[in-house]
Design an enzyme around this catalytic site. Structure first.
Site, mmCIF file in Angstrom:
data_model
loop_
_atom_site.group_PDB
_atom_site.id
_atom_site.type_symbol
_atom_site.label_atom_id
_atom_site.label_comp_id
_atom_site.label_asym_id
_atom_site.label_seq_id
_atom_site.Cartn_x
_atom_site.Cartn_y
_atom_site.Cartn_z
ATOM 1 N N TYR A 117 -15.013 -20.754 38.113
ATOM 2 C CA TYR A 117 -14.152 -19.778 38.788
ATOM 3 C C TYR A 117 -13.401 -20.435 39.942
ATOM 4 O O TYR A 117 -12.177 -20.287 40.064
ATOM 5 C CB TYR A 117 -14.971 -18.591 39.290
ATOM 6 C CG TYR A 117 -14.121 -17.533 39.955
ATOM 7 C CD1 TYR A 117 -13.348 -16.671 39.182
ATOM 8 C CD2 TYR A 117 -14.073 -17.410 41.336
ATOM 9 C CE1 TYR A 117 -12.544 -15.707 39.777
ATOM 10 C CE2 TYR A 117 -13.278 -16.447 41.940
ATOM 11 C CZ TYR A 117 -12.520 -15.611 41.164
ATOM 12 O OH TYR A 117 -11.718 -14.657 41.756
ATOM 13 N N LYS A 132 -9.181 -21.043 40.261
ATOM 14 C CA LYS A 132 -8.356 -20.558 41.369
ATOM 15 C C LYS A 132 -7.730 -21.724 42.143
ATOM 16 O O LYS A 132 -6.596 -21.616 42.620
ATOM 17 C CB LYS A 132 -9.166 -19.653 42.296
ATOM 18 C CG LYS A 132 -9.564 -18.330 41.649
ATOM 19 C CD LYS A 132 -8.345 -17.525 41.209
ATOM 20 C CE LYS A 132 -8.736 -16.134 40.734
ATOM 21 N NZ LYS A 132 -7.574 -15.293 40.432
ATOM 22 N N THR A 191 -15.988 -4.369 43.812
ATOM 23 C CA THR A 191 -15.734 -4.256 42.379
ATOM 24 C C THR A 191 -16.999 -4.730 41.667
ATOM 25 O O THR A 191 -17.984 -5.096 42.325
ATOM 26 C CB THR A 191 -14.559 -5.155 41.950
ATOM 27 O OG1 THR A 191 -14.909 -6.517 42.246
ATOM 28 C CG2 THR A 191 -13.268 -4.783 42.665
#
Length: 128
Positions: free
Chosen positions: A50, A54, A85
């Site tokens: 991840y 990014k 979230t």
């Protein structure tokens, strides 16, 4: 899959809309990145794929900002903050609505001079 979503798709979409953006009066291209993609800000480690996706997206933003400066298109990365979230979890700082409102304000105040920069949701600069 993470690289497809966070890097490849935004790059391909941006390439497909450049001509349309070139015709507009407000020429802005915004990419949703993440502070965890900042090499300078990495104090937590982990999340290798991840983070790398990014970080690579931030490089795309910087490169596009150079390539599109002649077309007067501002290209920036925005970090939405730590948002409640599924990914951010219940202890995150911001609701999705709060993050969205702040991102809209950041988007509205962007100028061509901001091109190639990485901003926090509140408008503060994040070091790549």
């Amino acid at each position: 899959e993470v690289l497809k979503v966070n890097l490849i798709a935004p790059l391909l979409i941006s390439q497909s809309i450049i001509e349309n953006i070139s015709k507009g009066s407000e020429k802005k291209m915004i990419f949703l990145s993440s502070k965890v993609g900042s090499i300078a800000e990495n104090s937590g480690g982990g999340m290798y794929v991840y983070r790398s996706s990014k970080t690579a997206l931030n490089q795309v933003v910087k490169s596009l900002s150079v390539d599109l400066l002649g077309k007067r298109i501002s290209v920036v990365a925005l970090h939405p903050g730590w948002v409640r979230t599924d990914m951010g979890g219940p202890n995150a700082d911001l609701s999705a609505k709060e993050s969205a409102k702040a991102l809209i304000k950041s988007f509205e105040r962007l100028k061509l001079e901001d091109t190639g920069k990485f901003f926090n949701y509140d408008g503060k600069i994040i070091n790549f």
